[in-house]
Each structure stands twice: as C-alpha cells, then as structure tokens.
Design a protein around this motif. Structure first.
Motif, PDB file in Angstrom:
ATOM      1  N   GLN A  36      17.969   6.719  67.398  1.00 21.83           N
ATOM      2  CA  GLN A  36      17.500   5.812  66.356  1.00 21.83           C
ATOM      3  C   GLN A  36      17.295   6.566  65.037  1.00 21.83           C
ATOM      4  OE1 GLN A  36      17.117   2.788  65.739  1.00 21.83           O
ATOM      5  NE2 GLN A  36      15.372   2.434  64.407  1.00 21.83           N
ATOM      6  N   PHE A  37      17.826   6.022  63.942  1.00 22.68           N
ATOM      7  CA  PHE A  37      17.604   6.577  62.611  1.00 22.68           C
ATOM      8  C   PHE A  37      17.229   5.460  61.654  1.00 22.68           C
ATOM      9  CE2 PHE A  37      20.625   9.531  64.574  1.00 22.68           C
ATOM     10  CZ  PHE A  37      19.952  10.729  64.388  1.00 22.68           C
ATOM     11  N   ASP A  38      16.140   5.644  60.883  1.00 21.72           N
ATOM     12  CA  ASP A  38      15.856   4.676  59.828  1.00 21.72           C
ATOM     13  C   ASP A  38      15.396   5.377  58.546  1.00 21.72           C
ATOM     14  OD1 ASP A  38      13.366   5.467  60.628  1.00 21.72           O
ATOM     15  OD2 ASP A  38      12.744   3.507  61.398  1.00 21.72           O
ATOM     16  N   ASP A  39      15.538   6.704  58.519  1.00 23.27           N
ATOM     17  CA  ASP A  39      15.240   7.474  57.320  1.00 23.27           C
ATOM     18  C   ASP A  39      16.464   7.382  56.400  1.00 23.27           C
ATOM     19  OD1 ASP A  39      14.905   9.578  55.448  1.00 23.27           O
ATOM     20  OD2 ASP A  39      13.524  10.585  56.828  1.00 23.27           O
TER      21      ASP A  39
ATOM     22  N   TYR B 297      19.387   9.918  56.554  1.00 21.28           N
ATOM     23  CA  TYR B 297      20.301   9.970  57.694  1.00 21.28           C
ATOM     24  C   TYR B 297      21.207   8.744  57.702  1.00 21.28           C
ATOM     25  CZ  TYR B 297      17.613  13.705  59.967  1.00 21.28           C
ATOM     26  OH  TYR B 297      17.004  14.890  60.278  1.00 21.28           O
TER      27      TYR B 297
END
Lengths: 203, 591
Positions: A63-66, A69
C-alpha cells in the motif's frame, strides 16, 4: 449387497494408496524439484534490501498513499489494503466483489469517488483523465502492477514531491515497465514496489 | 476491444485444437490398455496397485457393479476430507496452527471437492493447514477428476460394444486416469508454474517490513460496553506460503478449480504472469477437448468426435467474444466520472473492477468463460464485479449443464446425453426409430436422458427459489437485482459442479453450506446413475447396420442441430430467471 461388500477392500485401499501418491509423493516431488531448480520463485520472489533484509515480494503489492511514491491499485483486503494475510483477523487476499451498480462502488461516497478525491488532493493541478485501473480494486487485492498510463498519470506528482526532474522519473518508469509476454499475452504493466524501491535510491 | 484481445483468443483456440489429436490418441491408448510411452515406467507400479487393491484388472463389471464401486469410493473420499479438516489442529504440517473447520463448512467443502465442484465458502490461506490442502484438497482434485473420466470411458464402451453386459473395471479406469494422464500433466504444469513465480514450499508464512508503513482505525467494545477506536500500525506484511504450484496445476487439469488462496488464480502466488494464465486456461480445457478424439477412436469413427468438439467450440468462442465485448465496454457510470476507460497499449481500459492489470480485459474474459464452461470454477478475476451481461454469459455457460467442454469426463458424458436427445428429436421429425452409432435409442434410454436433462434445472431453480424466499438465504446479498444474480449464480455453480462464485454473497453460513452440499451431491451422483444405466443398456444392444434413413451424426447439419438442442434446453429453462437478475441490472445500468 454382495456387490458392495466385494468393493469395500478395493475402495479403502485405493483411496489410501492413491492419496499417498497424489497427496504425498506428488506435492513433495514438486517441492523438491522447485526448491532445487527455482528456489527464488518457489520461496515467494522475495526482494532483499541492501542490508540483506527482505523488503517485500516482487509479486505482492504494497500500500502506498504518500505523494512521493507511485500508488498501486486500490485494494479491498481487510482490515487494511494489501493484507496478504493477517494472523489476528484471519483475512487475506480478496477483491471488493461489488456489483457494477453497487452504491459502495459508484455512489458519491463509493470507493471510486474516494480514490478520485485522494488522487486529486495529492495532485490538485493534474487535469488528466485518471486511468481506470488506478481507481478500481484488483481481484486479489494484492496486484503488484499498474498500467503504464496509471504510472504516467503520477509521474509529475512524484517528480515534484521528490524535487527530481520529470524526465528522470519517466525513464525509471520505462525501466520498470514490462510488455506483453511474446508481444501477445496479457497487458503492459509497471511493478509498483520495485519502482518505488528504486526511487528511494535516486538522489 | 482491441486486435490484441482477439489475437489472444485466437492463439488459445489454435493451441487447444492442436492438442486434441495427440492427447486424445494418447488417452485412447491408455484406456484400451495399449502401450503409450509412459507404461514402460509405470506399468510395474500399476500392477502393484491392483495387487494391493485385491482386484483382477481384466475382470469387468456390469453397470450396477461399476456404479457401486464408484459411489463407495467417493463416499469414503468425503469421509477422509471431512476428517482431515476437523482434525487438522492436531495433525502435522500446520505451521499457522489453524483450528478445526466448523462441521457444516467442513461437510460443504468435503462434498464440494469430491463432486469436482470446488465451491469454497472458506478462505484458503486463513483456514486450511498444508496437510489439509495436500492430503485433502489435492487428493480429491485428482480423484474426482479421475472418477469423471472413468464414468465417461464406461459410457463410451457402452456405445462402442455390442451384445455384452460389462462396461469395464472402475478401479482400472480410475488408476490409469491418475497414473498415466493426470499425474504427468500436473507435474509438467506445476514446474511451468514455479518457473514463472508460483510458490512451492512447506515453510511457514513470513513477514516482511513494508516500504511505507500504514495505520488504520479499528473499533472494539470495552468491558463497559463503550466503543473505542484503536489506531493499528502496519509496519509488516505477512506473506502466505504453501505447496501452491502442485495444487494449482491439478486444480486446472482436473477442472476442479478450488484455489489454494482466497483470490484463487487472481492471486499472484497462484498465477504470477500472463503466461501462467494462458497455460492454466489451456490446462483446464485440453483434456475435455481431447476426450472427444478419444471417443472418436474408441467408437471407430473420429469424425464423430470432431463433430461434437465443433459444436462445443462454436458455442464457447461465440460466448467468449460476447463476454470480452461486455467487459471491454465497461461500466458507463465509471466512465461518467471522468475516468479513462478506453483501451490502448498503455491502459487496459474497460471494466477493471475486480481484475488484475497483468491479465487485463481480454484474458479475464477468456479465463472466465473457459472456467464456467468447463466446470473448473477457478477465477482470475472477480466474477461478481463483471458487467451485468458479462456476468450473464458466465451464468449461461454453467447453465449449459457442462456440455460446452464441461468437466474432465463429466463434460463429454453430459454432452453425449444431449447427443442422444438430439438424435431422438431428429428421429421424431422424420418418423423413424432414432439410432446413434448403430445403437437404437429406445424408451429406456430416453427416460434416463430426460432425467439427466431435467434434474439440473430443478436443483438450480428450486434451490434459488428456496434461498430468495427465506431470511437465511438473503441476509448476505448485495442490494437489488444483483443480489438475486448472486443467489442464482451460487446454485447454478453448485448445481453444475462448477464452483466459481459471485463472491460478494456471504456463503459460509449454515444454510448455504447444507443446501449447497445437497445440490452438489445430487448434480454429480444422481446424474451419474442414469448415465451409467444408459451405458449398460447400450452395451447390451446389437448393432443395426446404417441404412438410407440413418441420420449422419458427423455432418455440419448435425452439429447445428446439437447446438440448437443444447441452447434451447438451456435457454428456455433459465431465461425467466436471467431476466430477473442480469437483464434487469443491465437495463438499470444503461438508464
């Protein structure tokens, strides 16, 4: 009844012996061959970091939400996105299974609108249409890939967040893009975790 | 839709047809007990097995004898798989320490795998120990497939032989199916799987640190009954492990379909690349297709096999194109949000909810139609999230009653029953006694064939009606017409031994576990009884020489007639139900 009685021994023995062959010898033979011939794949395609510690699997998304990224597909696994297994809740891979008219999917507060809002919030000036795979949940909830269009949509945001030239980011995406197998099978795709790991090595 | 999408369908078809003759020839040699290559290696093992079983391999059985052996063997199989699930907490190869499965779920799973359905109310990576997967699921993947193949060979012998009371030996047909056909193919596919990235280990699950840690809110109730929201930090990802490739290989070759993981062949550890997806679709259709050629050889006229295969493939490809079109057209509500759903070389486009990027639209549609046509029931995309018409194609493929390729063995014996019905209808039209391959089709055969044709719709529609009219059947469905589709799909799947699901339906409940077990048992074994009865009756008959009034059953005309019968019987029975589910939903979607 004599017919049935005459078959009891063959039935019992056949089940026992064939179970040993197909449920014991066969899977252990495959395990032995797999571990000898393809140990990297057989053990989960684990990516090792610089310190030799595992940092993920090349086949299982994270999971990425920055904004700095690249983000992967939305994931419907519980209790958190990209849960391949959770020992406490005993949950794992899963799609959303929403029907095409389900409010939870297409409603004003449905999963697609939420994702669109998150993407816009992270990159308010981006007016490109969002590629469909970036707003729809994958079947496994663990999809390691996004489409090249979904990566391109995010290139400018990642470049800005990291203060790196767009062209360098775009070149990195191209490096991590795989085409169709034999030019025919499947779809072109970008491995999100591998791409993000590589991003962190840029200075 | 793209040219590439159609190329993928064409390539699949080409490879499938290329496999039919060599594989079909090989299987005919195996079942007729002739040298076929592997027997140098395996014949001593085969003879040893017969000695252990305590049988004479050349002692043949009447149809009732054959039936008794088959039923007894499968009943014991249910017992073994049930026991393994209930006892797994005390047994080895359980690194996660999974506890016993609940009795109703264990019963449902045991009947599901023994009947070649592989309906799954549980999540594999969070429920089953490695031992249960290997010695339970994996074993039934082989044995239920071999049972279906044995029954088919018995029916073919009934058609091919004349004036005899026996139709072969169940133990011999079963053993040969496993040793010479299923095991070598499974080994081959398993190694391709691992090379591409499917896992194969008995080591414990492992945790890895994630690149970007997360947190999520979790509500719990404290002692005073107040709701407290905790923030849970996620710094690690648990990766499930297991002997996956060996099980995935046979679940497709044997048209079983029960996934090692909850997400089945959409899970990257089960099917990591487009190539594995291609191989798995080919694996789940090649035996069913090649058995038509085996049939042709065994009845002494390969044109008969090709005619049946032609009817199957015409229907399959036509529906594959419809499903591909429906999924590529996508969901207009999503396009209306300004999302780019147009397919290109950088965007899969279409309806991507519940699909994987590496497979895209064309592969997912191809896989879904193949898995529902063949009774495999594995999925590489979530069928519940298909467009209404795409989902309807999958419902129809199951409602064809395993005639379009179908399960290994069970597909062709299902289709041969429809051939008998088609011959009968043609006979009525011209006013002559119907015959097939020199055997007169008389009252007894027609009664049995009618049973086969009628039982399935009664089970599917009856159970659906029961479910939607009770609280227990409707508590866990999605809203509106889609909820009805989910229930209809569940019983179309279990009533045709398919096993795929509109998985939004919460089916691990007492109601679905018990009613589902009933539906799966009836549709597998009750259909086997009239099928074997026909085999026994045909074997006893003399051969009537073909005359000028004999209907040729290898011509394009007959292929068209056969397709007509299959489509009419399927369509007429289920159109009202389909109208209430997917058709209503489609119209609503276009509003």
């Amino acid at each position: 009844m004599t017919i049935v009685r005459s078959q009891i021994r063959p039935a019992l023995v056949a089940l026992a012996v064939l179970a040993v062959i197909t449920g014991g010898i066969y899977p252990f033979l495959v395990t032995g061959l797999a571990q000898a011939l393809f140990p990297y794949q057989a053990n989960g395609s684990i990516i090792l970091g610089k310190d030799g510690q595992p940092v993920g699997s090349a086949l299982i998304g994270q999971q990425f939400d920055d904004p700095k990224y690249f983000w992967g597909r939305p994931s419907a696994t519980a209790p958190a996105p990209y849960t391949a297994f959770n020992p406490d809740t005993l949950t794992g891979s899963s799609g959303s299974n929403y029907g095409p008219l389900n409010d939870a999917l297409i409603g004003p507060n449905g999963s697609i609108q939420q994702r669109i809002r998150a993407l816009h919030a992270a990159d308010p000036t981006n007016t490109m249409p969002i590629p469909v795979d970036l707003v729809t949940a994958s079947a496994s909830g663990l999809d390691p890939h996004i489409s090249p269009a979904a990566a391109e949509y995010q290139v400018a945001r990642v470049a800005r967040a990291r203060g790196i030239a767009i062209a360098r980011i775009r070149a990195l995406v191209a490096q991590h893009t795989a085409g169709r197998t034999f030019g025919i099978l499947g779809e072109p795709r970008v491995n999100v975790l591998e791409l993000n790991l590589e991003l962190n090595t840029l200075t | 839709m793209t040219i590439n999408g159609f190329l993928q369908i064409a390539l699949y078809l080409l490879m499938l047809v290329a496999l039919v003759k060599p594989l079909g020839w090989y299987m005919a040699r195996v079942y007729e007990g002739q040298p076929a290559g592997l027997n140098r290696l395996l014949a001593p093992l085969e003879r040893l097995l017969y000695r252990l079983f305590g049988i004479q391999p050349d002692a043949e059985m009447s149809w009732t004898h054959y039936l008794a052996a088959m039923l007894l063997f499968n009943a014991l199989g249910v017992g073994l798989l049930y026991a393994l699930q209930r006892l797994q907490g005390w047994l080895p190869l359980n690194p996660r320490g999974f506890a016993a499965v609940t009795p109703d779920s264990a019963l449902n799973t045991a009947t599901s795998f023994v009947t070649n359905t592989n309906w799954q109310g549980y999540s594999g990576e969070a429920t089953m120990s490695y031992l249960t997967q290997m010695l339970g699921m994996n074993v039934q993947n082989f044995l239920s497939a071999a049972t279906g193949m044995a029954l088919l060979i018995a029916l073919i012998r009934g058609i091919a032989r004349r004036s005899t009371t026996t139709i072969g030996n169940f133990w011999v047909d079963l053993t040969r199916s496993v040793l010479y056909i299923l095991l070598p193919l499974a080994l081959l596919v398993a190694l391709v799987e691992v090379q591409q990235g499917a896992i194969q280990t008995v080591a414990d699950y492992r945790a890895v640190n994630v690149l970007q840690p997360q947190h999520y809110a979790q509500a719990r109730t404290d002692i005073a009954g107040k709701t407290i929201t905790d923030t849970v930090q996620v710094t690690q990802q648990w990766l499930p492990m297991g002997p996956v490739a060996s099980q995935v290989a046979i679940k497709h070759i044997g048209t079983n379909g029960g996934g090692f993981f909850n997400a089945n062949a959409a899970h990257p550890y089960e099917s990591p690349t487009p190539l594995t997806d291609f191989v798995l679709v080919l694996a789940e259709t090649c035996i069913a297709a090649a058995l038509t050629y085996t049939f042709g050889i065994m009845v002494g006229d390969t044109r008969q096999g090709w005619a049946i295969l032609a009817a199957m493939l015409i229907v399959l490809v036509a529906f594959q194109c419809v499903a591909y079109w429906a999924e590529a057209s996508g969901n207009p509500h999503i396009a209306a949000m300004g999302v780019d759903t147009l397919a290109s070389n950088s965007n899969p486009g279409g309806n991507m909810e519940g699909k994987e990027v590496r497979f895209g639209i064309a592969r997912s549609a191809l896989f879904a139609t193949a898995t529902t046509a063949t009774s495999t029931g594995a999925v590489d995309a979530m069928h519940d999230s298909f467009t209404p018409l795409g989902g309807m194609v999958l419902l129809i493929m199951m409602q064809f009653s395993e005639t379009i390729l179908g399960g290994v063995g069970s597909g062709l014996y299902g289709m041969l029953i429809f051939v008998i019905v088609a011959v009968f209808i043609a006979g009525l039209m011209v006013g002559r006694t119907p015959e097939y391959l020199g055997k007169k089709i008389e009252v007894y055969e027609m009664k049995m064939a009618s049973l086969v044709v009628l039982i399935m719709p009664i089970i599917v529609l009856g159970c659906t009606a029961l479910a939607v009219s009770t609280q227990a059947g409707t508590t866990n469905t999605q809203p509106a017409a889609h909820g009805f589709s989910e229930v209809l799909y569940a019983f179309s799947s279990m009533g045709n031994n398919n096993g795929s699901a509109f998985a939004g339906l919460g089916a691990n409940t007492l109601f679905y576990n018990l009613v589902g077990s009933f539906a799966m048992l009836v549709s597998r074994f009750w259909l086997a009884i009239p099928t074997l009865a026909i085999a026994g009756s045909l074997a006893r008959k003399k051969v009537v020489p073909a005359g000028p009034g004999t209907l040729a059953t290898h011509t394009p005309l007959f292929v068209a007639l056969l397709i007509g019968v299959v489509v009419l019987v399927g369509a007429l029975t289920f159109i009202p139900a389909l109208a209430l589910g997917p058709i209503v939903e489609h119209l609503l979607m276009l509003q």
